[in-house]
Write an enzyme that holds these catalytic residues in place. Structure first.
Site, PDB file in Angstrom:
ATOM      1  N   TYR A  52       0.820  -1.213   0.000  1.00 15.40           N
ATOM      2  CA  TYR A  52       0.000   0.000   0.000  1.00 15.40           C
ATOM      3  C   TYR A  52       0.862   1.275   0.000  1.00 15.40           C
ATOM      4  CZ  TYR A  52      -3.723  -3.205   1.615  1.00 15.40           C
ATOM      5  OH  TYR A  52      -4.606  -4.245   1.774  1.00 15.40           O
ATOM      6  N   LEU A 190     -17.467  -2.872   2.412  1.00 14.30           N
ATOM      7  CA  LEU A 190     -18.520  -2.020   1.844  1.00 14.30           C
ATOM      8  C   LEU A 190     -18.576  -2.151   0.328  1.00 14.30           C
ATOM      9  CD1 LEU A 190     -17.901   1.158   4.057  1.00 14.30           C
ATOM     10  CD2 LEU A 190     -19.786  -0.489   4.273  1.00 14.30           C
ATOM     11  N   LYS A 233     -12.344   1.413   4.693  1.00 16.81           N
ATOM     12  CA  LYS A 233     -11.437   2.505   4.310  1.00 16.81           C
ATOM     13  C   LYS A 233     -12.251   3.720   3.910  1.00 16.81           C
ATOM     14  CE  LYS A 233      -9.617   4.805   0.738  1.00 16.81           C
ATOM     15  NZ  LYS A 233     -10.108   5.151  -0.599  1.00 16.81           N
ATOM     16  N   ASN A 243     -18.417   5.364  10.460  1.00 15.49           N
ATOM     17  CA  ASN A 243     -18.096   3.933  10.431  1.00 15.49           C
ATOM     18  C   ASN A 243     -17.774   3.379  11.817  1.00 15.49           C
ATOM     19  OD1 ASN A 243     -18.472   4.187   7.707  1.00 15.49           O
ATOM     20  ND2 ASN A 243     -16.301   4.065   7.158  1.00 15.49           N
TER      21      ASN A 243
END
Ligand code: NAD
Length: 278
Positions: A52, A190, A233, A243
């Site tokens: 990442y 999600l 995220k 969230n």
């Protein structure tokens, strides 16, 4: 107003906060900002990976937060091409993060065409013994990959991190995990930014209205009540708070069943056997 995040027990006598922050597609500067905001409002679990390219930014956010190390749960992952040299890979990740150990180190993909993941698991056992990581686990493993490491090792992964959301619920794999004492982490909880759950599953809007929550909150709460570990995220501060605010309501048994019924076997990311990238 947020409520404390539940923890769940893992097979090595540790526990993990059930909700955390996902950081895919956030490179260093954004990751620094988002992780700082997340830690400030109560997140204590961060999921990252060498690939990442944000471990440095996350490390800076952790240091500047002043939060005691023991209060944090940090996961990073061994990238495919690094499988033959796991010690070098975790040492570099720890340098970037500015940590002496991570809480969880995962084999990111089995990358079966490379033929190195079984040996990588044996290396992770030693990294754990040496205290570079508290726990070890896997990601994107199918039962055949779990079998292959079980054939050479008595150490069972604490968890398997796999694509999982209402359209792709991984029921068979989760049953396999339950038999083996392996917890399940949901990546793309999600929809991975690749599929819009609100249009694919219109009934989610009714559920959200009934609970006076957003669709994202209902979906994340569904993961929590399924016993899954999630780390959505987002780069938006308001969504970070949204969230996290999922521990103050409960989805009824009937509504949990309704969401279970939305499973369409619809994978939106790569299949485990295909993730062989360098
Ligand atoms: P996700 O399901 O968390 O979705 C992210 C998308 O949802 C983004 O587009 C974001 O803008 C949107 N979103 C977030 N909160 C929202 C809200 N409250 N309302 C509306 N939209 C919202 O997808 P992800 O990032 O792919 O998965 C989560 C984490 O899982 C990653 O960040 C990463 O840490 C991990 N991951 C691991 C693997 C793996 O191979 N092990 C693969 C993908 C992701």
């Amino acid at each position: 107003m947020t409520f404390p995040v539940n923890s769940i027990s893992l097979n090595d006598d540790t526990s993990i906060p059930q909700l955390g922050l996902g950081t895919y597609r956030l490179e260093d500067d954004d990751a620094y900002r988002v992780a700082s905001d997340a830690l400030a409002i109560g997140y204590r679990h961060i999921d990252t990976a060498r690939i990442y390219k944000n471990e440095t930014g996350i490390g800076r956010a952790i240091r500047e937060s002043g939060i005691p190390r023991d209060d944090l749960y940090i996961t990073t992952k061994l990238w495919n091409g690094d499988q033959p040299k796991a010690r070098d890979a975790i040492s570099s990740s720890l340098d970037r993060l500015g940590l002496e150990h991570v809480d969880l180190y995962l084999i990111h993909w089995p990358a079966p065409q490379r033929g190195t993941y079984v040996d990588a698991w044996k290396q992770l056992e030693v990294l754990k013994q040496d205290g570079l990581t508290t726990s070890i686990g896997v990601s994107n493993f199918e039962p055949e990959h779990l079998d292959a490491i079980a054939a050479v090792s008595d150490v069972v992964p604490v968890l398997n991190q796999v694509e999982l959301h209402p359209l792709f619920q991984q029921k068979a794999l989760r049953a396999e995990h339950a038999k083996r004492g392996i917890a399940t982490e949901s990546w793309g909880p999600l929809g991975h930014g690749s599929v819009d759950l609100s249009t694919e599953i219109p009934a989610l809007a009714n559920l959200a209205a009934r609970y006076e929550k957003t669709i994202a909150q209902v979906v994340l709460r569904w993961h929590i009540q399924e016993g899954l570990i999630v780390f959505p995220k987002t780069s938006h501060k308001d969504r970070l708070a949204e969230n996290l605010s999922i521990f103050d309501f409960e989805i009824s048994a009937d509504d949990m069943d309704e969401i279970r019924g939305f499973d369409a076997g619809h994978r939106v990311g790569a299949a485990p056997a295909d993730g062989n990238w360098d």
